[in-house]
Design a protein around this motif. Structure first.
Motif, PDB file in Angstrom:
ATOM      1  N   ILE A  88       0.988  -1.128   0.011  1.00 27.97           N
ATOM      2  CA  ILE A  88      -0.058   0.005  -0.213  1.00 27.97           C
ATOM      3  C   ILE A  88       0.914   1.098  -0.138  1.00 27.97           C
ATOM      4  O   ILE A  88       2.181   1.273   0.608  1.00 27.97           O
ATOM      5  N   VAL A  89       0.562   2.333  -0.562  1.00 23.66           N
ATOM      6  CA  VAL A  89       1.118   3.339  -0.572  1.00 23.66           C
ATOM      7  C   VAL A  89      -0.021   4.736  -0.594  1.00 23.66           C
ATOM      8  O   VAL A  89      -0.916   4.550  -1.061  1.00 23.66           O
ATOM      9  N   MET A  90       0.431   5.455   0.331  1.00 22.68           N
ATOM     10  CA  MET A  90      -0.475   6.802   0.433  1.00 22.68           C
ATOM     11  C   MET A  90       0.422   8.057  -0.136  1.00 22.68           C
ATOM     12  O   MET A  90       1.324   8.175   0.259  1.00 22.68           O
ATOM     13  N   PHE A  91      -0.367   8.852  -0.882  1.00 27.41           N
ATOM     14  CA  PHE A  91       0.134  10.229  -1.166  1.00 27.41           C
ATOM     15  C   PHE A  91      -0.849  11.138  -1.341  1.00 27.41           C
ATOM     16  O   PHE A  91      -1.991  10.932  -1.575  1.00 27.41           O
ATOM     17  N   GLN A 147      -9.198   6.733   0.482  1.00 22.51           N
ATOM     18  CA  GLN A 147      -8.789   7.879   0.779  1.00 22.51           C
ATOM     19  C   GLN A 147      -8.721   8.420   2.240  1.00 22.51           C
ATOM     20  O   GLN A 147      -9.507   7.735   3.018  1.00 22.51           O
ATOM     21  N   GLY A 148      -8.003   8.972   2.649  1.00 23.03           N
ATOM     22  CA  GLY A 148      -7.676   9.554   3.929  1.00 23.03           C
ATOM     23  C   GLY A 148      -7.670  11.280   4.017  1.00 23.03           C
ATOM     24  O   GLY A 148      -7.668  11.815   2.749  1.00 23.03           O
ATOM     25  N   ALA A 149      -7.639  11.549   5.128  1.00 26.11           N
ATOM     26  CA  ALA A 149      -7.648  12.957   5.362  1.00 26.11           C
ATOM     27  C   ALA A 149      -6.604  13.247   6.616  1.00 26.11           C
ATOM     28  O   ALA A 149      -6.336  12.534   7.517  1.00 26.11           O
ATOM     29  N   PHE A 187      -6.220  18.346   4.074  1.00 22.17           N
ATOM     30  CA  PHE A 187      -5.648  17.619   2.833  1.00 22.17           C
ATOM     31  C   PHE A 187      -6.196  16.326   2.630  1.00 22.17           C
ATOM     32  O   PHE A 187      -6.488  15.832   3.899  1.00 22.17           O
ATOM     33  N   LYS A 188      -6.391  15.883   1.531  1.00 21.61           N
ATOM     34  CA  LYS A 188      -6.600  14.444   1.350  1.00 21.61           C
ATOM     35  C   LYS A 188      -5.445  13.738   0.649  1.00 21.61           C
ATOM     36  O   LYS A 188      -4.709  14.191  -0.178  1.00 21.61           O
ATOM     37  N   ASP A 189      -5.337  12.181   1.232  1.00 19.82           N
ATOM     38  CA  ASP A 189      -4.343  11.654   0.472  1.00 19.82           C
ATOM     39  C   ASP A 189      -5.111  10.343  -0.269  1.00 19.82           C
ATOM     40  O   ASP A 189      -6.326  10.143   0.336  1.00 19.82           O
ATOM     41  N   LEU A 190      -4.483   9.707  -1.106  1.00 21.53           N
ATOM     42  CA  LEU A 190      -4.921   8.595  -1.839  1.00 21.53           C
ATOM     43  C   LEU A 190      -4.060   7.415  -1.281  1.00 21.53           C
ATOM     44  O   LEU A 190      -2.992   7.356  -1.388  1.00 21.53           O
ATOM     45  N   ALA A 191      -5.026   6.352  -1.412  1.00 20.42           N
ATOM     46  CA  ALA A 191      -4.195   5.008  -1.169  1.00 20.42           C
ATOM     47  C   ALA A 191      -4.284   3.992  -2.339  1.00 20.42           C
ATOM     48  O   ALA A 191      -5.473   3.968  -2.870  1.00 20.42           O
TER      49      ALA A 191
END
Length: 172
Positions: free
Chosen positions: A125-128, A149-151, A159-163
């Motif tokens: 998994i990678v979050m960016f 997605q995360g916040a 901000f949001k990040d994507l997984a």
């Protein structure tokens, strides 16, 4: 151009921290507040990398050009929650802008995936940061697909990040 790929040692913490700060400033300009990027602290990144390089279970691989670190990848067991079904994680993958488009990031990523698979890992998994189109294209090209997605907050702003998860490590 000859690029050397090696495992990082604790002695590399300072150089990795410098590359990390520079890459954040290059990569996230226009996505994160300029004042935040301009105030990034080498010292805070140094502490993070000293701890990471002393930690068991994760690993850091470097790309060097003429003996100078130009990129790195850090990976190991999942530390993010949720894990989105992955058993491994790419914690960081950064490459100085002048070295983009030469296959260096791909080689680092494939090396980390191979290493994780060799430890019995099945997926990564990678979050960016959402809005980082280059990262989305890179992970799509390497078999990743968005799984969540995360916040979070940086400099008092949301901000949001994507997984993205990569399931077929053998294909890399």
């Amino acid at each position: 151009m000859t690029i050397e790929y090696v495992e990082a040692s604790p002695d590399d913490a300072e150089a990795i921290a410098r590359v990390h700060v520079t890459c954040w400033q290059e990569t996230y300009r226009g996505l994160l507040p300029d004042e935040y990027l301009d105030r990034l602290s080498f010292e805070s990144k140094l502490k993070i990398w000293q701890e990471a390089l002393a930690s068991q279970g994760n690993f850091v691989l470097l790309a060097r050009h003429a003996g100078v670190i130009v990129g790195f990848i850090s990976s190991g067991p999942v530390s993010s929650l949720p894990s989105y079904g992955a058993d491994g994680e790419i914690y960081a993958l950064y490459l100085l802008a002048g070295y983009h488009g030469q296959g260096i990031g791909s080689r680092l990523f494939r090396s980390a995936a191979k290493r994780w698979a060799g430890k019995g890992g099945k997926s990564l998994i990678v979050m960016f940061l959402d809005g980082n189109a280059k990262a989305a294209a890179f992970y799509n090209a390497h078999g990743g697909r968005e799984v969540g997605q995360g916040a979070y907050e940086i400099a008092g702003k949301p901000f949001k990040d994507l997984a993205f998860r990569v399931d077929d490590l053998a294909a890399l």
